[in-house]
Scaffold this active site. Structure first.
Site, PDB file in Angstrom:
ATOM      1  CG  LEU A 140      -1.810   1.266   1.441  1.00  0.00           C
ATOM      2  CD1 LEU A 140      -2.784   1.169   0.381  1.00  0.00           C
ATOM      3  CD2 LEU A 140      -2.543   1.299   2.707  1.00  0.00           C
ATOM      4  CG  ASP A 141      -0.704   4.607   0.013  1.00  0.00           C
ATOM      5  OD1 ASP A 141      -1.360   4.895  -1.130  1.00  0.00           O
ATOM      6  OD2 ASP A 141      -1.181   5.111   0.993  1.00  0.00           O
ATOM      7  CD  GLN A 142       5.380   0.232   1.362  1.00  0.00           C
ATOM      8  OE1 GLN A 142       6.654  -0.187   1.498  1.00  0.00           O
ATOM      9  NE2 GLN A 142       4.780  -0.103   2.627  1.00  0.00           N
TER      10      GLN A 142
END
Length: 284
Positions: A224-226
């Site tokens: 997530l969000d990486q």
């Protein structure tokens, strides 16, 4: 040399890698990069290939790849980014309108140079916005993630979608979904990643008292969000700004960062190497 991306996904079993790579080599293609993984007995592989366009039949290769994939029990997708036609972009939305409206306005003005055949929402909140731009809107309300994503994937395949934009789409995508479109799902996150991932990013920044915040357009990965960062825009926060003022400034940055990212992708200017986005300077 032209390039193409192949994604392979299905139940893990022996012989998948050998069958796919042998087919690629037998068709006189080079393997430029390969990634593979197994999660919950689901096998995933992405392969970037290069080939000489004057000796390559795309339709024949795609059909042959589908046949080989079927024999080993997996699903294959291939994306030819060197094609002169406009790319087909799907947009996934929830309720926030500002990103969707910006995308549709910019495309109508001819600045994005994409086809937007379909917009998919978790509710009908933004359906009227899509009607104004005469773009088909489909609502998928399934609460079960697997059912919802299977329906979305079927629609994306039906409309021959090349890449996906998450316009403040507030659902986490499963690894299986992401693996179907490796480095082809672009998300806009309301912070300067890697700072403040996850929900309520503006509030996180506001409460920490940061002096600079912004927005990040990035490729979606299973983490997530990486995912690899494509573009970022920033704004200053002084001690007198309210949280609503911070959000308003952030929304402007969201629009700018996402437009930049989509434009770069559409013009084949982006390449991922070892989890990092490289912006190409010459035409492809």
């Amino acid at each position: 040399m032209n390039v193409a991306d192949i994604s392979i996904i299905g139940q893990d079993r022996k012989g998948i890698v050998a069958s796919i790579t042998n087919y690629i080599f037998n068709n006189k293609c080079n393997v430029e990069e390969v990634n593979q993984n197994v999660m919950n007995n689901i096998f995933y592989m992405s392969v970037k290939i290069s080939f000489k366009p004057e000796k390559f039949d795309k339709i024949k290769f795609k059909k042959g790849l589908e046949n080989i994939s079927r024999k080993v029990g997996v699903k294959s997708r291939i994306f030819f980014d060197g094609q002169k036609r406009k790319k087909n972009m799907a947009i996934l939305v929830t309720k926030e309108e500002h990103i969707l409206t910006e995308l549709l306005k910019e495309n109508k003005k001819g600045r994005l140079k994409v086809n937007i055949p379909i917009i998919i929402g978790t509710s009908n909140t933004l359906e009227n916005t899509c009607k104004k731009f005469k773009i088909k809107f489909i609502t998928i309300k399934d609460k079960t993630q697997s059912l919802r994503e299977n329906k979305i994937l079927k629609i994306l395949e039906e409309y021959e979608i090349d890449f996906i934009v998450l316009a403040r789409y507030m659902k986490i995508l499963s690894p299986k979904f992401v693996w179907n479109y490796p480095n082809r799902i672009i998300n806009i996150h309301p912070s300067l990643l890697p700072s403040f991932p996850g929900a309520m990013a503006y509030m996180q920044a506001f409460e920490k008292g940061v002096r600079i915040s912004g927005a990040t357009a990035h490729f979606v990965t299973v983490d997530l969000d990486q995912g690899p960062i494509i573009a970022q825009e920033s704004f200053k926060i002084n001690s007198n700004k309210s949280i609503e003022q911070v959000k308003n400034s952030g929304r402007e940055c969201e629009k700018k960062a996402l437009m930049k990212a989509v434009t770069l992708f559409v013009n084949n200017k982006l390449e991922c190497r070892w989890g990092k986005v490289i912006t190409k300077t010459r035409k492809t």
